[in-house]
Design a protein around this motif. Structure first.
Motif, PDB file in Angstrom:
ATOM      1  N   GLU A  13     -10.151  -2.845   6.355  1.00  0.00           N
ATOM      2  CA  GLU A  13     -10.987  -4.042   6.501  1.00  0.00           C
ATOM      3  C   GLU A  13     -12.463  -3.669   6.417  1.00  0.00           C
ATOM      4  O   GLU A  13     -12.913  -2.721   7.057  1.00  0.00           O
ATOM      5  CB  GLU A  13     -10.731  -4.715   7.859  1.00  0.00           C
ATOM      6  CG  GLU A  13      -9.337  -5.262   8.043  1.00  0.00           C
ATOM      7  CD  GLU A  13      -9.057  -6.489   7.194  1.00  0.00           C
ATOM      8  OE1 GLU A  13     -10.008  -7.138   6.711  1.00  0.00           O
ATOM      9  OE2 GLU A  13      -7.867  -6.786   6.995  1.00  0.00           O
ATOM     10  N   GLY A  14     -13.193  -4.386   5.608  1.00  0.00           N
ATOM     11  CA  GLY A  14     -14.634  -4.191   5.521  1.00  0.00           C
ATOM     12  C   GLY A  14     -15.065  -3.066   4.605  1.00  0.00           C
ATOM     13  O   GLY A  14     -16.246  -2.712   4.593  1.00  0.00           O
ATOM     14  N   HIS A  15     -14.129  -2.496   3.834  1.00  0.00           N
ATOM     15  CA  HIS A  15     -14.511  -1.392   2.938  1.00  0.00           C
ATOM     16  C   HIS A  15     -15.500  -1.882   1.894  1.00  0.00           C
ATOM     17  O   HIS A  15     -15.289  -2.892   1.231  1.00  0.00           O
ATOM     18  CB  HIS A  15     -13.288  -0.805   2.230  1.00  0.00           C
ATOM     19  CG  HIS A  15     -13.664   0.167   1.157  1.00  0.00           C
ATOM     20  ND1 HIS A  15     -14.224   1.387   1.439  1.00  0.00           N
ATOM     21  CD2 HIS A  15     -13.588   0.084  -0.187  1.00  0.00           C
ATOM     22  CE1 HIS A  15     -14.461   2.024   0.302  1.00  0.00           C
ATOM     23  NE2 HIS A  15     -14.085   1.253  -0.701  1.00  0.00           N
ATOM     24  N   ARG A  16     -16.624  -1.155   1.804  1.00  0.00           N
ATOM     25  CA  ARG A  16     -17.623  -1.401   0.768  1.00  0.00           C
ATOM     26  C   ARG A  16     -18.138  -0.051   0.310  1.00  0.00           C
ATOM     27  O   ARG A  16     -18.590   0.744   1.134  1.00  0.00           O
ATOM     28  CB  ARG A  16     -18.784  -2.236   1.319  1.00  0.00           C
ATOM     29  CG  ARG A  16     -18.366  -3.651   1.729  1.00  0.00           C
ATOM     30  CD  ARG A  16     -19.510  -4.390   2.364  1.00  0.00           C
ATOM     31  NE  ARG A  16     -19.770  -3.811   3.683  1.00  0.00           N
ATOM     32  CZ  ARG A  16     -20.848  -4.049   4.399  1.00  0.00           C
ATOM     33  NH1 ARG A  16     -21.797  -4.841   3.946  1.00  0.00           N
ATOM     34  NH2 ARG A  16     -21.005  -3.504   5.589  1.00  0.00           N
ATOM     35  N   ALA A  25     -12.136   0.276  12.062  1.00  0.00           N
ATOM     36  CA  ALA A  25     -11.609  -0.452  10.894  1.00  0.00           C
ATOM     37  C   ALA A  25     -10.095  -0.259  10.786  1.00  0.00           C
ATOM     38  O   ALA A  25      -9.579   0.838  10.987  1.00  0.00           O
ATOM     39  CB  ALA A  25     -12.297   0.042   9.626  1.00  0.00           C
ATOM     40  N   THR A  26      -9.401  -1.341  10.466  1.00  0.00           N
ATOM     41  CA  THR A  26      -7.941  -1.313  10.364  1.00  0.00           C
ATOM     42  C   THR A  26      -7.503  -1.540   8.924  1.00  0.00           C
ATOM     43  O   THR A  26      -8.262  -2.016   8.089  1.00  0.00           O
ATOM     44  CB  THR A  26      -7.317  -2.396  11.272  1.00  0.00           C
ATOM     45  OG1 THR A  26      -7.837  -3.665  10.886  1.00  0.00           O
ATOM     46  CG2 THR A  26      -7.632  -2.135  12.742  1.00  0.00           C
ATOM     47  N   LEU A  27      -6.243  -1.200   8.652  1.00  0.00           N
ATOM     48  CA  LEU A  27      -5.699  -1.354   7.302  1.00  0.00           C
ATOM     49  C   LEU A  27      -5.649  -2.812   6.870  1.00  0.00           C
ATOM     50  O   LEU A  27      -5.434  -3.708   7.683  1.00  0.00           O
ATOM     51  CB  LEU A  27      -4.273  -0.811   7.239  1.00  0.00           C
ATOM     52  CG  LEU A  27      -4.082   0.685   7.273  1.00  0.00           C
ATOM     53  CD1 LEU A  27      -2.592   1.017   7.218  1.00  0.00           C
ATOM     54  CD2 LEU A  27      -4.812   1.362   6.134  1.00  0.00           C
ATOM     55  N   ARG A  32      -1.677  -1.320   3.103  1.00  0.00           N
ATOM     56  CA  ARG A  32      -0.252  -1.119   3.403  1.00  0.00           C
ATOM     57  C   ARG A  32       0.556  -1.024   2.113  1.00  0.00           C
ATOM     58  O   ARG A  32       1.473  -0.209   2.002  1.00  0.00           O
ATOM     59  CB  ARG A  32       0.249  -2.227   4.327  1.00  0.00           C
ATOM     60  CG  ARG A  32      -0.297  -2.076   5.752  1.00  0.00           C
ATOM     61  CD  ARG A  32       0.314  -3.074   6.719  1.00  0.00           C
ATOM     62  NE  ARG A  32      -0.182  -4.425   6.509  1.00  0.00           N
ATOM     63  CZ  ARG A  32      -1.333  -4.888   6.965  1.00  0.00           C
ATOM     64  NH1 ARG A  32      -2.140  -4.116   7.668  1.00  0.00           N
ATOM     65  NH2 ARG A  32      -1.713  -6.131   6.731  1.00  0.00           N
ATOM     66  N   ASP A  33       0.194  -1.841   1.114  1.00  0.00           N
ATOM     67  CA  ASP A  33       0.877  -1.746  -0.190  1.00  0.00           C
ATOM     68  C   ASP A  33       0.615  -0.389  -0.850  1.00  0.00           C
ATOM     69  O   ASP A  33       1.526   0.202  -1.436  1.00  0.00           O
ATOM     70  CB  ASP A  33       0.420  -2.867  -1.125  1.00  0.00           C
ATOM     71  CG  ASP A  33       0.966  -4.231  -0.732  1.00  0.00           C
ATOM     72  OD1 ASP A  33       1.963  -4.288   0.039  1.00  0.00           O
ATOM     73  OD2 ASP A  33       0.397  -5.245  -1.192  1.00  0.00           O
TER      74      ASP A  33
END
Length: 195
Positions: A13-16, A25-27, A32-33
């Motif tokens: 989450e929030g990757h930039r 930060a979580t997946l 997951r895919d």
């Protein structure tokens, strides 16, 4: 020989690009895919070790669930480089001046820290301890999958470059959920012999 595989966690989450990830930060579902698509693991993988940060821990837990392999250790040695808190949630064009000054001096003064961040020397030293931990764990449990983070993994695989390995690790492409072998051979111990 015992094999150690290094894997970057899945997308979070929030990757930039160009931003330092928040520690909590979580997946994402995409992450997951990515993990599901990274399977199967190399033949003979017997156990998983992981960073304690949520995105890595969740990656390891999903792999464990899908493969029935045990997570035998969670170690701070596998945590990502500790960026100074003053840069979290900043883009390169909004980095504070103290961080920009540190970046200018980090190679000539690798032991220099920016605020509460980890110096390049600190990270390189931890990467060495991480390799020792992985080797000991592999001796005890067999072939390992180690789930961690891009910068730490990059420094682990470039230890011979010294603290400056950080620079190459930062620019190297290591896609989410990609595995690479640790190129440090680990010979199995026999009959309780020590190395």
């Amino acid at each position: 020989m015992v094999d150690i595989w290094l894997m970057r966690h899945g997308a979070y989450e929030g990757h930039r690009p160009g931003h330092h990830a928040p520690f909590d930060a979580t997946l994402t579902s995409q992450g997951r895919d990515q993990i599901r698509h990274s399977l199967p693991l190399p033949d003979g993988t017997e156990a998983i070790v992981t960073s304690p940060l949520p995105r890595a821990r969740q990656t390891a837990e999903l792999i464990a669930d899908l493969t029935q392999l045990p997570i035998i250790a969670t170690s701070a040695l596998l945590a990502e480089w500790r960026a100074p808190s003053i840069v979290l949630n900043h883009s390169p064009d909004t980095y504070p001046s103290a961080y920009l000054e540190w970046r200018e001096r980090r190679l000539s003064q690798p032991s220099l820290r920016c605020g509460d961040g980890e110096s390049l020397t600190d990270l390189h030293t931890r990467a060495g301890h991480c390799v020792e931990f992985l080797q000991r764990t592999a001796h005890a449990h067999g072939n390992l999958l180690a789930v961690s983070h891009k910068l730490l993994l990059g420094v682990v695989t470039r230890r011979e470059e010294g603290p400056a390995a950080f620079i190459n690790a930062a620019t190297e492409q290591w896609p989410f959920a990609e595995r690479r072998p640790l190129r440090t051979p680990v010979a199995p111990q026999r009959d309780g012999a020590t190395r």
